[in-house]
Each structure stands twice: as structure tokens, then as C-alpha cells.
Design a protein around this motif. Structure first.
Motif, PDB file in Angstrom:
ATOM      1  N   ARG A  68       0.834  -1.213   0.000  1.00  0.00           N
ATOM      2  CA  ARG A  68       0.000   0.000   0.000  1.00  0.00           C
ATOM      3  C   ARG A  68       0.867   1.261   0.000  1.00  0.00           C
ATOM      4  O   ARG A  68       0.552   2.238  -0.679  1.00  0.00           O
TER       5      ARG A  68
ATOM      6  N   GLY B 147       1.920   2.157  -3.315  1.00  0.00           N
ATOM      7  CA  GLY B 147       0.859   2.524  -4.240  1.00  0.00           C
ATOM      8  C   GLY B 147       0.146   1.353  -4.891  1.00  0.00           C
ATOM      9  O   GLY B 147      -0.525   1.528  -5.911  1.00  0.00           O
ATOM     10  N   HIS B 148       0.283   0.159  -4.328  1.00  0.00           N
ATOM     11  CA  HIS B 148      -0.352  -1.036  -4.896  1.00  0.00           C
ATOM     12  C   HIS B 148      -1.320  -1.642  -3.882  1.00  0.00           C
ATOM     13  O   HIS B 148      -1.044  -1.647  -2.687  1.00  0.00           O
TER      14      HIS B 148
END
Length: 173
Positions: free
Chosen positions: A148, A151-152
Motif C-alpha cells: 500500500r 501505491g499497490h
């Protein structure tokens, strides 16, 4: 199948689910640095793998200090592994655990565990297995948070999903 073995099968399944998610992402995600408990996802997976290897040896009668000396270098040796390589390593180690389970007659049997960090205590084999599962769950949570931060999205790998996907009914995980 007994409860500790079922929990180990969940653990093995959850490792593969998370690694499958990481395979969907750019390969660089394993080595991107984040500010958390491990600098990279590869280091977190390397730690899980090394610790699982230690406990496997302890379950097979190796003194903990010796098992630590044998296995903790794996943390550094796995730093450049791909997600596929990690998945293969974890699958092979899980099969070794499953073979160990097939040989066990009494998971409540105790051994004298000489932990160089925490002292000596009598410990049931089942407790060690559940520790392996708990340790993996804790660090998969770290990895999900790391994803997270990068950015995933992570992926669900809860025990209840294991039940509902029917994985809890299979020993070929």
C-alpha cells in the motif's frame, strides 16, 4: 487432518496468494524501499523463509542455536530472488513440512527448546507449528502495508477466505 496441520496449510496457501499478487506487479516492487519494519518486500519474504527454515530444523531435532546459524544467512541470500523464486522456495519448504507432518504420531509431544534469545522451556511440537503460522501472518500483514505504501493494492489472504475457496479441504496446496 489435525488443527496445527490445517493451520500450516492455510499459512502455505496465504504465502502463495500474496506472492501471486506480487507476480502481477512490476518486478521492481520486491526491492523498492519503504519506511517500515523491513526496508523491502524481498527482505520481509527472506525473513519469513529463513525463520520457517529454522523452525523446520528445530522440529526435526536440530538445536535452535545450530538451526539459527544454518538458516539465518538465507535472509541475505534471498535478497535478489524474484517472486517466482520465492514461490518455489516456499512451496518446497511447505512440502518438507508436510512430509514431517506425515511422520508425526503425537503433535502434543514436548521437546526442550533452548532459545538463545528467550531461554529454555518445554514446548509442544504443535505450539511450534502454530508459531510458524502466526509469524507468517504477522509479516504478511507487514508486506500488505508495504504494498500500500508503494501505491499497490494487496490481496485478501485471510483464513476465512482459505475456507471459502475450498483450500482448507485440500492437502495439495
Amino acid at each position: 487432518m489435525n488443527h496445527p496441520e490445517q493451520m500450516f496449510n492455510y499459512h502455505s496457501w496465504a504465502n502463495q496468494v500474496l506472492l501471486n499478487r506480487i507476480k502481477e506487479l512490476p518486478s521492481a516492487v520486491l526491492r523498492e524501499e519503504v519506511n517500515t519494519s523491513f526496508p523491502t518486500i524481498a527482505q520481509a519474504f527472506g525473513h519469513i523463509y529463513a525463520v520457517e527454515s529454522v523452525w523446520y530444523r528445530v522440529l526435526n531435532g536440530v538445536r535452535m542455536q545450530e538451526a539459527l546459524e544454518m538458516c539465518m544467512p538465507l535472509e541475505k541470500e534471498t535478497l535478489l530472488h524474484s517472486a517466482d523464486h520465492f514461490a518455489n522456495d516456499f512451496a518446497q519448504l511447505a512440502e518438507q513440512y508436510r512430509e514431517w507432518f506425515r511422520r508425526q504420531e503425537d503433535l502434543d509431544r514436548t521437546i526442550l527448546l533452548e532459545n538463545p534469545y528467550a531461554g529454555t522451556r518445554e514446548t509442544r511440537l504443535s505450539e511450534i507449528v502454530l508459531h510458524v503460522v502466526n509469524h507468517g501472518t504477522y509479516h504478511r500483514g507487514n508486506i500488505s502495508a508495504m504494498l500500500r505504501q508503494l501505491g499497490h493494492a494487496s490481496t485478501m489472504n485471510d483464513y476465512s477466505l482459505f475456507w471459502y475457496q475450498g483450500a482448507g479441504n485440500s492437502t495439495n496446496l
